[in-house]
Design a protein around this motif. Sequence first.
Motif, short mmCIF file in Angstrom:
data_model
loop_
_atom_site.label_atom_id
_atom_site.label_comp_id
_atom_site.label_asym_id
_atom_site.label_seq_id
_atom_site.Cartn_x
_atom_site.Cartn_y
_atom_site.Cartn_z
N ARG A 228 0.87 -1.27 0.10
CA ARG A 228 0.08 -0.06 -0.13
C ARG A 228 0.80 1.14 -0.10
O ARG A 228 0.44 2.25 -0.46
CB ARG A 228 -0.96 -0.06 1.05
N LEU A 229 1.93 1.26 0.77
CA LEU A 229 2.87 2.30 0.65
C LEU A 229 3.46 2.79 -0.62
O LEU A 229 3.76 3.90 -0.89
CB LEU A 229 4.00 2.47 1.85
N LEU A 230 3.94 1.47 -1.15
CA LEU A 230 4.32 1.75 -2.55
C LEU A 230 3.54 2.44 -3.67
O LEU A 230 4.04 3.60 -4.15
CB LEU A 230 4.65 0.28 -3.24
N ARG A 234 3.54 6.57 -5.02
CA ARG A 234 3.46 7.04 -6.26
C ARG A 234 2.45 7.99 -6.57
O ARG A 234 2.68 8.93 -7.41
CB ARG A 234 3.13 5.80 -7.34
N MET A 235 1.50 7.77 -5.88
CA MET A 235 0.28 8.73 -6.16
C MET A 235 0.65 10.07 -5.42
O MET A 235 0.46 11.20 -5.83
CB MET A 235 -0.93 8.32 -5.00
N LEU A 236 1.49 10.29 -4.40
CA LEU A 236 1.84 11.37 -3.75
C LEU A 236 2.79 12.20 -4.72
O LEU A 236 2.74 13.44 -4.99
CB LEU A 236 2.69 11.16 -2.37
N ILE A 237 3.53 11.47 -5.62
CA ILE A 237 4.43 12.04 -6.48
C ILE A 237 3.67 12.51 -7.93
O ILE A 237 3.89 13.57 -8.22
CB ILE A 237 5.70 10.96 -6.70
N PHE A 262 3.41 5.77 7.19
CA PHE A 262 4.19 6.49 6.10
C PHE A 262 5.50 7.00 6.85
O PHE A 262 6.75 6.56 6.46
CB PHE A 262 3.40 7.63 5.42
N LYS A 263 5.23 7.58 8.19
CA LYS A 263 6.22 8.32 8.65
C LYS A 263 7.50 7.32 9.29
O LYS A 263 8.50 7.57 9.18
CB LYS A 263 5.90 9.08 9.74
#
Length: 278
Positions: A228-230, A234-237, A262-263
């Motif tokens: 999920r973090l991966l 990608r979506m954040l970027i 995430f942190k």
Amino acid sequence: MKKQIIIPNVKEASVQVNYKRVRKNAVRINTHIHTEYEITLCVYGKITYLINDTDEYTMKEGDVILINSNIPHSTVAYPDTYYVPIIFSHKDESYDNLIPGHMYLNYNDHIFIENGTPAAVELKDCITKMQQEYVGKLPYYQDYIKSDMYKLIAVLLRYDIILDASKIIKSDNIKRFMPVIEYVNKNYMKHISLEDVSHILHIDKSHFCRVFKSTFDISFVDYLNAVRLLHAERMLISSKESIAAISDKCGFSTPEYFGKIFKKHKNYPPTSYRKLIV
């Protein structure tokens, strides 16, 4: 912290060859990140690498360090030091078939390879030849560099410094869990329970958790969060979606839980990370 934009200096290859000599005064490069991988050889002298603001390494002659993509790091090179950083991307067609979609350094963000070990000796040879070709710029030097880059990747694979997916996939347990992996890849954005995945293999939850952990050296919950973090990264970027929307679309139960996870893995909250990367 700043994002460093890497411009390749080898024709038709996602590679940047550098060589740096420090004579009198120490030279500091402040904390930065880049989407490419970085491998550095200390030819002589002393360099200090600080990675993730927590892990510090002092490199001396013959030492090599490899840093994964998007990992915050800074350096201090001391007087009378010469070192060669090579920055590269796995997206280059000339060696893309050698590297998995993401480069796993034995589940670490970085790895320190001490002088005198077989891996360090071979990596030193590859990096030195690349640097010499770049400095000399004899005919076809860029082709020589690409050839040495290909060999460097092979050395990393030979000594299990990066993950060899083709070897791991041969494990019977890995094959057994492939339906679960495929299920997670297709449904990570939805609620996934231990009941759901253990049912796929027709075993109880506790047995599923034990075997998954012993097979992958990571708990199923941590693996699910990593997938999920991966996608979230990608979506954040690549998008302007809100943190709450990304959290929801990537399957996290709440934006608060997403931020916490995430942190924990990236050392920065999603909002701060986006500002650094984009």
